[in-house]
Design an enzyme around this catalytic site. Structure first.
Site, short mmCIF file in Angstrom:
data_model
loop_
_atom_site.label_atom_id
_atom_site.label_comp_id
_atom_site.label_asym_id
_atom_site.label_seq_id
_atom_site.Cartn_x
_atom_site.Cartn_y
_atom_site.Cartn_z
N GLY A 270 0.77 -1.24 0.00
CA GLY A 270 0.00 0.00 0.00
C GLY A 270 0.80 1.29 0.00
O GLY A 270 0.29 2.34 0.43
N ASN B 147 1.67 3.14 -2.56
CA ASN B 147 1.04 4.14 -3.45
C ASN B 147 -0.23 4.72 -2.82
O ASN B 147 -0.51 5.91 -2.94
CB ASN B 147 0.73 3.52 -4.81
CG ASN B 147 1.94 3.56 -5.74
OD1 ASN B 147 2.35 4.61 -6.20
ND2 ASN B 147 2.54 2.39 -5.95
N ARG C 283 -14.93 -14.61 -10.36
CA ARG C 283 -14.47 -13.23 -10.51
C ARG C 283 -15.63 -12.23 -10.43
O ARG C 283 -15.59 -11.24 -9.71
CB ARG C 283 -13.74 -13.08 -11.85
CG ARG C 283 -12.84 -11.87 -11.95
CD ARG C 283 -12.06 -11.85 -13.25
NE ARG C 283 -11.13 -12.97 -13.37
CZ ARG C 283 -9.97 -13.06 -12.70
NH1 ARG C 283 -9.60 -12.11 -11.89
NH2 ARG C 283 -9.20 -14.10 -12.86
N MET D 38 -3.74 -6.82 -7.24
CA MET D 38 -3.18 -7.92 -8.03
C MET D 38 -4.25 -8.92 -8.49
O MET D 38 -4.06 -10.13 -8.42
CB MET D 38 -2.09 -8.65 -7.22
CG MET D 38 -0.96 -7.75 -6.80
SD MET D 38 -0.16 -6.92 -8.19
CE MET D 38 0.74 -8.29 -8.87
N ARG D 39 -5.37 -8.39 -8.90
CA ARG D 39 -6.43 -9.28 -9.38
C ARG D 39 -7.09 -8.63 -10.59
O ARG D 39 -7.39 -7.43 -10.56
CB ARG D 39 -7.45 -9.50 -8.27
CG ARG D 39 -8.54 -10.48 -8.65
CD ARG D 39 -9.31 -10.93 -7.44
NE ARG D 39 -10.52 -11.65 -7.81
CZ ARG D 39 -10.54 -12.91 -8.21
NH1 ARG D 39 -9.43 -13.60 -8.29
NH2 ARG D 39 -11.68 -13.50 -8.52
N LEU E 106 -9.86 -7.48 -12.98
CA LEU E 106 -11.27 -7.13 -12.78
C LEU E 106 -12.10 -7.77 -13.89
O LEU E 106 -11.61 -7.94 -15.02
CB LEU E 106 -11.43 -5.61 -12.83
CG LEU E 106 -10.78 -4.85 -11.66
CD1 LEU E 106 -10.64 -3.38 -12.00
CD2 LEU E 106 -11.58 -5.04 -10.38
N ASN F 121 -5.11 3.05 -13.02
CA ASN F 121 -4.13 2.10 -12.49
C ASN F 121 -2.74 2.71 -12.62
O ASN F 121 -2.50 3.52 -13.52
CB ASN F 121 -4.19 0.80 -13.31
CG ASN F 121 -3.22 -0.25 -12.78
OD1 ASN F 121 -3.06 -0.41 -11.56
ND2 ASN F 121 -2.57 -0.97 -13.67
N HIS G 125 1.10 1.47 -13.30
CA HIS G 125 1.84 0.30 -13.78
C HIS G 125 3.33 0.64 -13.83
O HIS G 125 3.69 1.70 -14.34
CB HIS G 125 1.33 -0.10 -15.17
CG HIS G 125 1.98 -1.33 -15.69
ND1 HIS G 125 1.65 -2.58 -15.22
CD2 HIS G 125 2.96 -1.51 -16.60
CE1 HIS G 125 2.40 -3.48 -15.84
NE2 HIS G 125 3.20 -2.86 -16.66
N SER H 243 3.66 4.34 -15.38
CA SER H 243 2.58 4.97 -16.14
C SER H 243 1.28 4.90 -15.34
O SER H 243 0.99 3.87 -14.72
CB SER H 243 2.33 4.21 -17.46
OG SER H 243 3.51 3.99 -18.17
N ASP I 183 -3.50 -3.56 -19.05
CA ASP I 183 -2.52 -2.45 -19.09
C ASP I 183 -2.54 -1.71 -20.43
O ASP I 183 -1.48 -1.36 -20.97
CB ASP I 183 -1.10 -2.96 -18.79
CG ASP I 183 -1.00 -3.60 -17.41
OD1 ASP I 183 -1.72 -3.15 -16.50
OD2 ASP I 183 -0.22 -4.55 -17.25
N GLU J 227 6.73 6.57 -8.79
CA GLU J 227 5.30 6.25 -8.73
C GLU J 227 4.62 7.12 -7.67
O GLU J 227 3.52 7.64 -7.86
CB GLU J 227 5.07 4.77 -8.37
CG GLU J 227 5.50 3.80 -9.44
CD GLU J 227 5.25 2.35 -9.05
OE1 GLU J 227 4.25 2.06 -8.38
OE2 GLU J 227 6.07 1.49 -9.43
C1 GRF Z 1 3.63 -0.84 -7.60
O1 GRF Z 1 4.88 -1.05 -8.14
C2 GRF Z 1 2.61 -0.60 -8.68
O2 GRF Z 1 3.13 0.06 -9.79
C3 GRF Z 1 2.23 -2.00 -9.06
O3 GRF Z 1 2.21 -2.72 -7.84
C4 GRF Z 1 3.09 -2.10 -6.92
C5 GRF Z 1 2.27 -1.79 -5.70
O4 GRF Z 1 3.06 -1.30 -4.64
N1 GRF Z 1 0.98 -2.02 -9.77
P1 GRF Z 1 2.34 -0.67 -3.35
O5 GRF Z 1 1.40 -1.71 -2.80
O6 GRF Z 1 1.65 0.57 -3.78
O7 GRF Z 1 3.48 -0.40 -2.40
#
Ligand code: GRF
Length: 198
Positions: free
Chosen positions: A15, A17, A68, A93-94, A96, A110, A112, A139, A148, A177
């Site tokens: 978490g 980000n 799903r 990480m799933r 949608l 998102n 990436h 991005s 993506d 990021e």
């Molecule tokens: C990040 O590198 C993001 O770009 C990718 O997953 C990672 C998540 O990291 N989609 P965090 O959970 O935000 O630390």
């Protein structure tokens, strides 16, 4: 001034980000967005603990053993219940379901860790190194059904160094990021409100 765009951040892990998005808002409450929910498909995700500490509402449910679309329908109900207007994926990480993406069309972002359209999917840093790229980055894009693949609304670049490993590169990209995503989210939300105002 128009109400803030109500954002739900979806996570599956640490978490960082999500924290950056929340911090950006904390520094200036006038931002165009507010985080009203942090949701996860992994109940033990570290980011949920961080969100709770920040006083942000959380929701989690393990997707294990669920179809799903069934999972996404429950997630969708929670988002609607909280009047969420925009979904920000941050290490979610799933995949949608097409049903969910259609329902939230233009309302899912998102981040990436690659310079899209390069290196969609997983293991982006290793793939950037293996490809001999001279730069890497991240991005922010609008989520569409293809992985993506939606419109890129912001990018940040880092130079690849000769002795970089996937880990060292990931660390430098992650720092970018954390700067890029809040700015991109802010701009997107401000534009949403402007479009609504006509
Ligand atoms: C990040 O590198 C993001 O770009 C990718 O997953 C990672 C998540 O990291 N989609 P965090 O959970 O935000 O630390």
């Amino acid at each position: 001034m128009a109400d803030k765009v109500k954002v739900a951040v979806l996570i599956s892990g640490r978490g960082s980000n999500m924290l950056a998005l929340s911090e950006h808002k904390r520094k200036d409450p006038d931002r165009a967005y507010e985080i009203v929910l942090v949701a996860s498909n992994v109940p033990e995700a570290r980011g949920l603990v961080l969100a709770r500490r920040l006083g942000i509402a959380t929701w989690s449910l393990s997707h294990q053993g669920m179809k799903r679309e069934e999972f996404d329908a429950l997630l969708d109900s929670e988002l609607r219940r909280r009047d969420v207007e925009l979904v920000a994926l941050a290490g979610y990480m799933r995949l949608l379901s097409p049903w969910f993406i259609e329902r939230w069309q233009g309302r899912i972002l998102n981040i990436h860790p690659s310079l899209l359209p390069l290196h969609k999917g997983l293991d982006t840093h290793k793939r950037a190194l293996d490809a001999g790229d001279s730069e890497a980055g991240c991005s922010v894009h609008v989520v569409t059904e293809a992985l993506d693949d939606g419109a890129v609304i912001g990018q940040a670049r880092v130079r690849i160094r000769p002795r970089d490993t996937p880990e060292s590169l990931a660390e430098r990209v992650l720092a970018e990021e954390h700067k890029l995503y809040p700015v991109a989210l802010e701009q997107y939300c401000a534009a949403l409100r402007e479009a609504e105002a006509g």
